[in-house]
Design an enzyme around this catalytic site. Structure first.
Site, PDB file in Angstrom:
ATOM      1  N   CYS A  78       0.824  -1.209   0.000  1.00 29.95           N
ATOM      2  CA  CYS A  78       0.000   0.000   0.000  1.00 29.95           C
ATOM      3  C   CYS A  78       0.867   1.273   0.000  1.00 29.95           C
ATOM      4  O   CYS A  78       1.463   1.577  -1.022  1.00 29.95           O
ATOM      5  CB  CYS A  78      -0.994  -0.055   1.147  1.00 29.95           C
ATOM      6  SG  CYS A  78      -2.442   0.912   0.795  1.00 29.95           S
ATOM      7  N   ILE A 139      -7.200  -0.626   1.892  1.00 34.75           N
ATOM      8  CA  ILE A 139      -7.473   0.528   2.761  1.00 34.75           C
ATOM      9  C   ILE A 139      -6.918   1.775   2.089  1.00 34.75           C
ATOM     10  O   ILE A 139      -5.703   1.969   2.034  1.00 34.75           O
ATOM     11  CB  ILE A 139      -6.822   0.341   4.162  1.00 34.75           C
ATOM     12  CG1 ILE A 139      -7.275  -0.975   4.814  1.00 34.75           C
ATOM     13  CG2 ILE A 139      -7.155   1.531   5.068  1.00 34.75           C
ATOM     14  CD1 ILE A 139      -6.492  -1.356   6.069  1.00 34.75           C
ATOM     15  N   ARG A 140      -7.809   2.591   1.563  1.00 34.98           N
ATOM     16  CA  ARG A 140      -7.387   3.790   0.802  1.00 34.98           C
ATOM     17  C   ARG A 140      -6.205   3.444  -0.112  1.00 34.98           C
ATOM     18  O   ARG A 140      -5.158   4.105  -0.107  1.00 34.98           O
ATOM     19  CB  ARG A 140      -7.048   4.945   1.749  1.00 34.98           C
ATOM     20  CG  ARG A 140      -8.278   5.421   2.534  1.00 34.98           C
ATOM     21  CD  ARG A 140      -8.006   6.553   3.483  1.00 34.98           C
ATOM     22  NE  ARG A 140      -7.484   7.743   2.813  1.00 34.98           N
ATOM     23  CZ  ARG A 140      -8.206   8.587   2.086  1.00 34.98           C
ATOM     24  NH1 ARG A 140      -9.491   8.367   1.896  1.00 34.98           N
ATOM     25  NH2 ARG A 140      -7.663   9.638   1.548  1.00 34.98           N
ATOM     26  N   HIS A 175      -3.370  -5.446   1.892  1.00 39.85           N
ATOM     27  CA  HIS A 175      -2.651  -5.669   3.153  1.00 39.85           C
ATOM     28  C   HIS A 175      -2.621  -7.136   3.559  1.00 39.85           C
ATOM     29  O   HIS A 175      -3.434  -7.568   4.393  1.00 39.85           O
ATOM     30  CB  HIS A 175      -3.321  -4.855   4.271  1.00 39.85           C
ATOM     31  CG  HIS A 175      -3.118  -3.389   4.147  1.00 39.85           C
ATOM     32  ND1 HIS A 175      -2.088  -2.723   4.776  1.00 39.85           N
ATOM     33  CD2 HIS A 175      -3.792  -2.460   3.433  1.00 39.85           C
ATOM     34  CE1 HIS A 175      -2.148  -1.435   4.469  1.00 39.85           C
ATOM     35  NE2 HIS A 175      -3.170  -1.251   3.658  1.00 39.85           N
ATOM     36  N   GLU A 177      -0.726  -8.552   5.528  1.00 39.63           N
ATOM     37  CA  GLU A 177      -0.356  -8.681   6.952  1.00 39.63           C
ATOM     38  C   GLU A 177      -1.581  -8.645   7.862  1.00 39.63           C
ATOM     39  O   GLU A 177      -1.477  -8.921   9.051  1.00 39.63           O
ATOM     40  CB  GLU A 177       0.655  -7.589   7.345  1.00 39.63           C
ATOM     41  CG  GLU A 177       0.110  -6.175   7.504  1.00 39.63           C
ATOM     42  CD  GLU A 177      -0.201  -5.473   6.191  1.00 39.63           C
ATOM     43  OE1 GLU A 177      -0.088  -6.096   5.107  1.00 39.63           O
ATOM     44  OE2 GLU A 177      -0.574  -4.288   6.244  1.00 39.63           O
TER      45      GLU A 177
HETATM   46  N1  GLN Z   1      -3.622   6.303   1.017  1.00 32.07           N
HETATM   47  C1  GLN Z   1      -2.325   6.074   1.602  1.00 32.07           C
HETATM   48  C2  GLN Z   1      -1.257   6.884   0.876  1.00 32.07           C
HETATM   49  O1  GLN Z   1      -1.530   7.506  -0.101  1.00 32.07           O
HETATM   50  C3  GLN Z   1      -1.971   4.605   1.572  1.00 32.07           C
HETATM   51  C4  GLN Z   1      -2.937   3.809   2.406  1.00 32.07           C
HETATM   52  C5  GLN Z   1      -2.358   2.587   3.050  1.00 32.07           C
HETATM   53  O2  GLN Z   1      -1.157   2.372   3.115  1.00 32.07           O
HETATM   54  N2  GLN Z   1      -3.237   1.774   3.593  1.00 32.07           N
HETATM   55  O3  GLN Z   1      -0.158   6.916   1.310  1.00 32.07           O
END
Ligand code: GLN
Length: 192
Positions: A78, A139-140, A175, A177
């Site tokens: 991420c 997640i985002r 993720h 993990e």
């Molecule tokens: N949205 C975050 C970013 O731009 C990353 C999100 C995450 O690592 N779960 O850094």
């Protein structure tokens, strides 16, 4: 036993440490450049890539990390994937450029920015680890918009690459993990 560092400036480094230990590695939380010396590989966790970038510069780790990635495998999840990419958009920011990838931050938008999806990995992933669907926690998450010619896509979600390897390095926009499934971490340990 392989010794794997987890960059521990910000984000969910503790969960990666636990997953790596369950997968059979010795884990070290990395906060100083001297700690890179005897590592076999490094994980850059999820979190907030802009904050992580600021802390990397503040602690004089940015160049050390780039240099480490030229000789040893790095796995980014991420925010870690954003840092490993060669090109970052939405908004643009500096990155390590260790993988030839273009990523768009928060690519799934604000309304449905986090989700859990069942995805079918590439048969090569199953062959190297074990068969079965992957539970992908987003997640985002960023979207990987372009992969370089040396990249191998090991899993996709909604048509976009979400698990990609290139040479010694690996990125996941989800993720691994945060689930009990250790296959993605095991794959990374095979690369060390
Ligand atoms: N949205 C975050 C970013 O731009 C990353 C999100 C995450 O690592 N779960 O850094």
């Amino acid at each position: 036993m392989k010794k794997v560092g987890v960059l521990a400036l910000q984000g969910d480094f503790a969960a990666h440490g636990a997953a790596l230990e369950r997968a059979g590695a010795e884990t070290v939380f990395v906060r100083e450049r001297s700690q890179f010396a005897d590592l076999d590989g490094l994980v850059i966790p999820g979190g907030e890539s802009t904050t992580m970038l600021k802390l990397l510069h503040h602690d004089e780790l940015f160049e050390a990390l780039m240099e480490f990635g030229r000789r040893k495998p790095v796995f980014g999840t991420c925010a870690g994937a954003i840092l490993l990419a060669s090109d970052v958009s939405h908004p643009a920011q500096e990155s390590l450029g260790l993988m030839d990838l273009s990523v768009e931050r928060n690519g799934y938008g604000r309304q449905i920015d986090s989700r859990v999806a069942e995805i079918d990995p590439d048969p090569d992933f199953a062959k190297r680890t074990a068969p079965g669907k992957l539970e992908a926690v987003f997640i985002r998450a960023p979207i990987i918009r372009r992969t370089g010619s040396g990249a191998k896509v090991l899993a996709r979600y909604a048509g976009d690459p979400v698990l990609v390897e290139q040479g010694p390095h690996l990125v996941a926009t989800f993720h691994p993990e945060l689930t009990a499934d250790l296959r993605v971490h095991e794959l990374f340990l095979q690369k060390l």
